[in-house]
Design an enzyme around this catalytic site. Structure first.
Site, PDB file in Angstrom:
ATOM      1  N   SER A  92       0.813  -1.209   0.000  1.00 15.06           N
ATOM      2  CA  SER A  92       0.000   0.000   0.000  1.00 15.06           C
ATOM      3  C   SER A  92       0.849   1.263   0.000  1.00 15.06           C
ATOM      4  O   SER A  92       0.309   2.363   0.010  1.00 15.06           O
ATOM      5  CB  SER A  92      -0.924   0.004   1.226  1.00 15.06           C
ATOM      6  OG  SER A  92      -0.181  -0.155   2.412  1.00 15.06           O
ATOM      7  N   HIS A 100      -2.667  -3.120  -5.780  1.00 14.21           N
ATOM      8  CA  HIS A 100      -3.087  -2.761  -4.428  1.00 14.21           C
ATOM      9  C   HIS A 100      -4.597  -2.914  -4.289  1.00 14.21           C
ATOM     10  O   HIS A 100      -5.375  -2.083  -4.754  1.00 14.21           O
ATOM     11  CB  HIS A 100      -2.655  -1.324  -4.128  1.00 14.21           C
ATOM     12  CG  HIS A 100      -3.032  -0.858  -2.760  1.00 14.21           C
ATOM     13  ND1 HIS A 100      -3.207   0.468  -2.446  1.00 14.21           N
ATOM     14  CD2 HIS A 100      -3.273  -1.543  -1.608  1.00 14.21           C
ATOM     15  CE1 HIS A 100      -3.543   0.579  -1.176  1.00 14.21           C
ATOM     16  NE2 HIS A 100      -3.584  -0.624  -0.652  1.00 14.21           N
ATOM     17  N   GLU A 140      -5.653  -0.331  -7.173  1.00 15.20           N
ATOM     18  CA  GLU A 140      -4.629   0.570  -7.704  1.00 15.20           C
ATOM     19  C   GLU A 140      -3.592  -0.277  -8.450  1.00 15.20           C
ATOM     20  O   GLU A 140      -2.999  -1.184  -7.869  1.00 15.20           O
ATOM     21  CB  GLU A 140      -3.918   1.328  -6.579  1.00 15.20           C
ATOM     22  CG  GLU A 140      -4.605   2.578  -6.107  1.00 15.20           C
ATOM     23  CD  GLU A 140      -3.764   3.338  -5.077  1.00 15.20           C
ATOM     24  OE1 GLU A 140      -3.646   4.565  -5.212  1.00 15.20           O
ATOM     25  OE2 GLU A 140      -3.269   2.711  -4.129  1.00 15.20           O
ATOM     26  N   ASN A 180      -3.001   6.043  -0.098  1.00 13.82           N
ATOM     27  CA  ASN A 180      -2.443   6.257   1.240  1.00 13.82           C
ATOM     28  C   ASN A 180      -1.677   7.561   1.377  1.00 13.82           C
ATOM     29  O   ASN A 180      -1.483   8.042   2.496  1.00 13.82           O
ATOM     30  CB  ASN A 180      -1.574   5.067   1.637  1.00 13.82           C
ATOM     31  CG  ASN A 180      -2.438   3.904   2.085  1.00 13.82           C
ATOM     32  OD1 ASN A 180      -3.373   4.084   2.848  1.00 13.82           O
ATOM     33  ND2 ASN A 180      -2.149   2.720   1.593  1.00 13.82           N
TER      34      ASN A 180
END
Length: 269
Positions: A106, A127, A139, A177
């Protein structure tokens, strides 16, 4: 995350080899997959026969050498570079040269992980989001060396899993993130500085901003150790003091208060 990824691949018709360090982890993963498939049966998303077929597609193993039979690999180990580095060096030796190696990281650099292998053009980030069987987003992170062919293959694979792939270039924290974790971190500062209680902070976001879950409850759900690891990746990778982990977060992780998985975080479970 690993059991959720195995779940969606098996449910989508793929044969899965699920590898972990100890049998108890594999047993727990298979139990979780079974319960989550039961929920899908209860919601009429799949049939009981679909559940049985999906479970039969999953083979659990303890030895990485069993992965030599795989045509595609997704790594979902803990968010620490040293652990992932050791895994990918090993996978590079075990897997056939044409096999794509992907990471569910992540925040960690896909480019950096790719340099540890002899196939950086076949290294990519995939991800997923938790809970994997429910969340649609994936992702897809391209490293500086990821080939167009690798990206296209992984994008098409995500679609076969009934996910929505979003292309992101390699940078600390990617998009999700890099934006989310500073929000959670700032919420922790608000608690540490006595601005509000965890419940009050979460209520502000749920009632005032229509978030389905407050930032501190979400941090507990993700795992406070994971949040800390990601904040440190952002701080080291971007070099900006705004990514400094909240001291309260560090203390809680040191105390073993990791959130929902440990029974205690900002809330007690």
């Amino acid at each position: 995350m690993g059991n959720g990824i195995a779940h969606v691949f098996a449910r989508s018709g793929f044969e899965v080899i699920l590898c972990d360090l100890e049998q108890r982890f594999l047993d727990r993963a298979l139990e979780t997959i079974g319960k989550n498939l039961d929920r899908e049966v209860g919601k009429n998303k799949i049939t009981p026969n679909d559940k049985s077929a999906a479970l039969h597609r999953i083979k659990s193993v303890l030895q990485r050498r069993e992965l030599a039979h795989c045509d595609f690999v997704v790594e979902a180990a803990t968010e620490k570079f040293e652990i992932k580095a050791e895994i990918f060096r090993d996978l590079d030796k075990i897997c056939r040269p044409e096999v794509i190696l992907s990471s569910n990281t992540s925040s960690i650099s896909i480019t950096r992980l790719g340099t540890l292998t002899a196939r950086p053009e076949k290294m990519i980030g995939m991800h997923f989001f938790n809970p994997v069987p429910v969340m649609k987003l994936v992702e897809i992170i391209r490293s500086m060396a990821t080939s167009a062919e690798t990206f296209t293959t992984v994008r098409e694979l995500a679609l076969k899993l009934e996910k929505t792939p979003v292309e992101v270039n390699d940078a600390p924290g990617f998009v999700s993130n890099r934006v989310l974790m500073p929000l959670l971190n700032e919420a922790m500062f608000a608690v540490m500085e006595g601005v509000a209680t965890p419940q009050a902070v979460d209520d502000v976001f749920k009632l005032g901003m229509a978030h389905p879950m407050g930032p501190l409850a979400l941090a507990d759900f993700i795992g406070l150790d994971v949040c800390l690891d990601i904040m440190r990746v952002l701080q080291d990778g971007l070099g900006d003091p705004k990514y400094r982990p909240c001291p309260l977060l560090i203390k809680m992780v040191d105390a073993g208060w990791l959130g929902k998985k440990s029974g205690r975080g900002f809330y007690t479970y």
